[in-house]
Design a protein around this motif. Structure first.
Motif, PDB file in Angstrom:
ATOM      1  N   HIS A 259      56.503  -0.277  52.814  1.00 58.69           N
ATOM      2  CA  HIS A 259      56.244  -1.700  53.798  1.00 58.69           C
ATOM      3  C   HIS A 259      56.440  -2.255  52.285  1.00 58.69           C
ATOM      4  O   HIS A 259      57.123  -3.945  53.142  1.00 58.69           O
ATOM      5  N   ALA A 260      56.843  -1.456  51.693  1.00 58.12           N
ATOM      6  CA  ALA A 260      56.745  -2.652  50.095  1.00 58.12           C
ATOM      7  C   ALA A 260      58.157  -4.163  50.054  1.00 58.12           C
ATOM      8  O   ALA A 260      57.687  -5.027  49.401  1.00 58.12           O
ATOM      9  N   LEU A 261      58.980  -3.283  50.578  1.00 64.43           N
ATOM     10  CA  LEU A 261      60.419  -3.562  49.879  1.00 64.43           C
ATOM     11  C   LEU A 261      60.476  -5.340  50.890  1.00 64.43           C
ATOM     12  O   LEU A 261      60.322  -6.483  50.699  1.00 64.43           O
ATOM     13  N   CYS A 262      59.788  -5.064  52.268  1.00 62.93           N
ATOM     14  CA  CYS A 262      59.766  -5.862  53.675  1.00 62.93           C
ATOM     15  C   CYS A 262      59.115  -6.840  52.851  1.00 62.93           C
ATOM     16  O   CYS A 262      59.133  -8.420  52.648  1.00 62.93           O
ATOM     17  N   ALA A 263      57.900  -6.346  52.222  1.00 62.07           N
ATOM     18  CA  ALA A 263      56.870  -7.562  51.677  1.00 62.07           C
ATOM     19  C   ALA A 263      57.745  -8.755  50.859  1.00 62.07           C
ATOM     20  O   ALA A 263      57.249 -10.077  51.107  1.00 62.07           O
ATOM     21  N   TYR A 264      57.903  -8.108  49.721  1.00 62.08           N
ATOM     22  CA  TYR A 264      59.274  -9.322  49.158  1.00 62.08           C
ATOM     23  C   TYR A 264      60.239 -10.072  49.713  1.00 62.08           C
ATOM     24  O   TYR A 264      59.852 -11.413  49.367  1.00 62.08           O
ATOM     25  N   GLU A 265      60.386  -9.580  50.747  1.00 61.20           N
ATOM     26  CA  GLU A 265      61.316 -10.668  51.435  1.00 61.20           C
ATOM     27  C   GLU A 265      60.538 -10.984  51.905  1.00 61.20           C
ATOM     28  O   GLU A 265      60.937 -12.274  53.296  1.00 61.20           O
ATOM     29  N   VAL A 266      59.371 -11.200  52.289  1.00 67.10           N
ATOM     30  CA  VAL A 266      58.470 -12.224  53.178  1.00 67.10           C
ATOM     31  C   VAL A 266      57.651 -13.185  52.559  1.00 67.10           C
ATOM     32  O   VAL A 266      56.725 -13.863  52.430  1.00 67.10           O
ATOM     33  N   ASP A 267      58.363 -13.247  51.521  1.00 67.24           N
ATOM     34  CA  ASP A 267      57.397 -13.620  49.607  1.00 67.24           C
ATOM     35  C   ASP A 267      55.856 -13.237  49.861  1.00 67.24           C
ATOM     36  O   ASP A 267      55.245 -14.771  49.353  1.00 67.24           O
ATOM     37  N   ALA A 268      55.681 -12.710  49.929  1.00 64.01           N
ATOM     38  CA  ALA A 268      53.836 -11.863  49.691  1.00 64.01           C
ATOM     39  C   ALA A 268      53.505 -12.004  48.322  1.00 64.01           C
ATOM     40  O   ALA A 268      54.201 -11.990  48.092  1.00 64.01           O
ATOM     41  N   VAL A 269      52.154 -12.640  48.669  1.00 68.85           N
ATOM     42  CA  VAL A 269      51.477 -11.981  47.037  1.00 68.85           C
ATOM     43  C   VAL A 269      51.058 -11.151  46.374  1.00 68.85           C
ATOM     44  O   VAL A 269      52.028 -11.083  44.961  1.00 68.85           O
ATOM     45  N   GLN A 270      50.942 -10.353  47.440  1.00 73.22           N
ATOM     46  CA  GLN A 270      50.281  -8.509  47.014  1.00 73.22           C
ATOM     47  C   GLN A 270      51.140  -8.271  48.042  1.00 73.22           C
ATOM     48  O   GLN A 270      50.378  -8.312  49.170  1.00 73.22           O
ATOM     49  N   TYR A 271      50.431  -6.334  48.193  1.00 73.77           N
ATOM     50  CA  TYR A 271      51.029  -5.856  48.744  1.00 73.77           C
ATOM     51  C   TYR A 271      49.565  -4.596  48.004  1.00 73.77           C
ATOM     52  O   TYR A 271      49.868  -4.051  47.433  1.00 73.77           O
ATOM     53  N   LEU A 272      48.820  -4.449  49.352  1.00 75.41           N
ATOM     54  CA  LEU A 272      47.099  -3.483  48.252  1.00 75.41           C
ATOM     55  C   LEU A 272      47.010  -2.562  49.783  1.00 75.41           C
ATOM     56  O   LEU A 272      47.808  -2.563  50.958  1.00 75.41           O
ATOM     57  N   VAL A 273      47.502  -1.064  48.976  1.00 74.43           N
ATOM     58  CA  VAL A 273      47.763  -0.312  49.683  1.00 74.43           C
ATOM     59  C   VAL A 273      45.980   0.390  50.264  1.00 74.43           C
ATOM     60  O   VAL A 273      44.863   0.493  48.691  1.00 74.43           O
ATOM     61  N   LYS A 274      45.635   0.714  51.107  1.00 73.90           N
ATOM     62  CA  LYS A 274      44.498   0.777  52.002  1.00 73.90           C
ATOM     63  C   LYS A 274      44.286   2.691  51.855  1.00 73.90           C
ATOM     64  O   LYS A 274      44.853   3.169  50.778  1.00 73.90           O
ATOM     65  N   PRO A 275      42.558   2.767  50.837  1.00 75.69           N
ATOM     66  CA  PRO A 275      41.558   2.074  50.882  1.00 75.69           C
ATOM     67  C   PRO A 275      41.497   1.064  49.770  1.00 75.69           C
ATOM     68  O   PRO A 275      41.752   1.574  48.951  1.00 75.69           O
ATOM     69  N   LEU A 276      41.209   0.291  49.472  1.00 69.79           N
ATOM     70  CA  LEU A 276      40.626  -1.307  48.902  1.00 69.79           C
ATOM     71  C   LEU A 276      39.440  -0.442  48.080  1.00 69.79           C
ATOM     72  O   LEU A 276      38.746  -0.024  48.229  1.00 69.79           O
ATOM     73  N   ASP A 277      39.898  -1.301  46.632  1.00 70.57           N
ATOM     74  CA  ASP A 277      38.624  -1.332  45.552  1.00 70.57           C
ATOM     75  C   ASP A 277      38.930  -2.430  45.087  1.00 70.57           C
ATOM     76  O   ASP A 277      39.874  -3.300  44.793  1.00 70.57           O
ATOM     77  N   GLN A 278      37.512  -2.549  44.320  1.00 71.59           N
ATOM     78  CA  GLN A 278      37.241  -3.985  44.412  1.00 71.59           C
ATOM     79  C   GLN A 278      38.507  -4.831  43.334  1.00 71.59           C
ATOM     80  O   GLN A 278      38.970  -5.676  43.202  1.00 71.59           O
ATOM     81  N   ASP A 279      39.106  -4.035  42.559  1.00 69.22           N
ATOM     82  CA  ASP A 279      39.825  -4.610  41.469  1.00 69.22           C
ATOM     83  C   ASP A 279      40.572  -5.376  41.631  1.00 69.22           C
ATOM     84  O   ASP A 279      40.762  -6.719  41.597  1.00 69.22           O
ATOM     85  N   ARG A 280      41.322  -4.477  41.943  1.00 67.87           N
ATOM     86  CA  ARG A 280      42.431  -4.592  43.002  1.00 67.87           C
ATOM     87  C   ARG A 280      42.472  -6.181  43.445  1.00 67.87           C
ATOM     88  O   ARG A 280      43.705  -6.942  44.085  1.00 67.87           O
ATOM     89  N   PHE A 281      42.049  -5.864  45.049  1.00 67.84           N
ATOM     90  CA  PHE A 281      41.016  -6.712  45.317  1.00 67.84           C
ATOM     91  C   PHE A 281      41.158  -7.868  44.947  1.00 67.84           C
ATOM     92  O   PHE A 281      41.890  -9.444  45.336  1.00 67.84           O
ATOM     93  N   TYR A 282      40.188  -7.681  43.872  1.00 70.03           N
ATOM     94  CA  TYR A 282      39.882  -9.058  43.248  1.00 70.03           C
ATOM     95  C   TYR A 282      41.534  -9.779  42.546  1.00 70.03           C
ATOM     96  O   TYR A 282      41.628 -11.012  42.623  1.00 70.03           O
ATOM     97  N   HIS A 283      42.311  -9.146  41.713  1.00 71.06           N
ATOM     98  CA  HIS A 283      43.269  -9.377  41.347  1.00 71.06           C
ATOM     99  C   HIS A 283      44.415 -10.054  42.077  1.00 71.06           C
ATOM    100  O   HIS A 283      44.556 -11.272  42.121  1.00 71.06           O
ATOM    101  N   ALA A 284      44.491  -9.685  43.818  1.00 71.42           N
ATOM    102  CA  ALA A 284      45.630  -9.506  44.742  1.00 71.42           C
ATOM    103  C   ALA A 284      44.409 -11.390  44.961  1.00 71.42           C
ATOM    104  O   ALA A 284      45.587 -12.565  45.657  1.00 71.42           O
ATOM    105  N   MET A 285      43.459 -11.711  45.083  1.00 71.63           N
ATOM    106  CA  MET A 285      43.276 -13.384  45.761  1.00 71.63           C
ATOM    107  C   MET A 285      43.094 -14.016  43.884  1.00 71.63           C
ATOM    108  O   MET A 285      43.472 -15.068  44.656  1.00 71.63           O
ATOM    109  N   ASP A 286      43.171 -13.432  42.918  1.00 73.75           N
ATOM    110  CA  ASP A 286      42.923 -14.345  42.181  1.00 73.75           C
ATOM    111  C   ASP A 286      44.810 -14.642  41.913  1.00 73.75           C
ATOM    112  O   ASP A 286      45.252 -16.355  41.365  1.00 73.75           O
TER     113      ASP A 286
END
Length: 243
Positions: free
Chosen positions: A94-121
């Protein structure tokens, strides 16, 4: 204080996200936030629709029982809710659909700290920019944040100001002068006599006696104010490169 909504139908995932958020807060020393947890998209969307809750950021799972996170995001966008969204999901489909709703980030689980922090930044950067361009007004029961671009025009009615928004109205107890102090720094606003403050981005036409807004409302121009307002409007019009 930021309001952050977590929406996932698994409690253990909500716990995991809260742990990441706590770690992010400790590491970045960002503005404090309050978390509200939802286990269904319907519950979150209903509160936002009824204006009982408005988060500053949503961390949203896609695959949930009931409506999906993507459907929830589309409903919120359809209501005019532009809150930043970070999708957290087990699939890349659903990554393409995420852009259609103007999502900030699209993270695939399992999460890791670095990707999560980058998304939060990224989300925090957008939230700070949006807050800098918002105005805060007192309403019955508290305060409300508004983006100036959402205001079509304002009308003075005795001791109140009626703010006409896209599909809604907001009635606030304040003087026209005090409202103008909040809006005067935004170049798209112009005063029209004592009773109106207009968002010039929403003007369709200006003639000798009235202004036609894109909402269909025709606003009368006081004769002694017509020339002054027209000068301001056409100056703004040409500055925007519309000619």
């Amino acid at each position: 204080m930021y309001q952050i909504a977590l929406c996932d139908d698994e409690e253990k995932e909500l716990d995991r996200i809260e742990t990441y958020l706590a770690g992010y807060q400790d590491k970045r020393q960002t503005q404090k936030y309050r978390v509200r947890r939802f286990t269904s998209g319907e519950a979150m969307v209903d509160l936002i629709r009824e204006e009982l809750y408005m988060p500053d950021l949503i961390l949203l799972d896609i695959f949930m029982s009931g409506i999906t996170g993507m459907d929830a995001a589309k409903e919120m966008r359809g209501m005019g809710c532009g809150v930043p969204i970070i999708f957290l999901t087990t699939s890349r489909d659903h990554a393409l659909c995420a852009y259609e709703v103007d999502a900030v980030q699209y993270l695939v689980k399992p999460l890791d700290q670095d990707r999560f922090y980058h998304a939060m930044d990224s989300a925090m950067s957008r939230m700070r920019k949006e807050q800098e361009s918002q105005i805060v007004i007192k309403v019955a029961g508290g305060v409300r944040q508004l983006s100036p671009s959402d205001i079509l025009y304002c009308e003075s009615q005795k001791n109140y100001q009626i703010l006409y928004l896209a599909g809604a109205e907001c009635r606030v107890r304040m003087t026209t002068e005090n409202l103008w102090k909040l809006l005067a720094d935004f170049p798209q606003f112009g005063r029209c006599g004592r009773s109106y403050i207009l968002n010039m981005d929403h003007i369709i036409s200006v003639d000798r006696e009235e202004i036609l807004m894109d909402s269909g409302r025709a606003i009368y121009i006081p004769r002694n104010k017509a020339t002054e307002f027209k000068k301001r409007y056409f100056a703004y019009y040409f500055q925007q490169g519309r000619a």
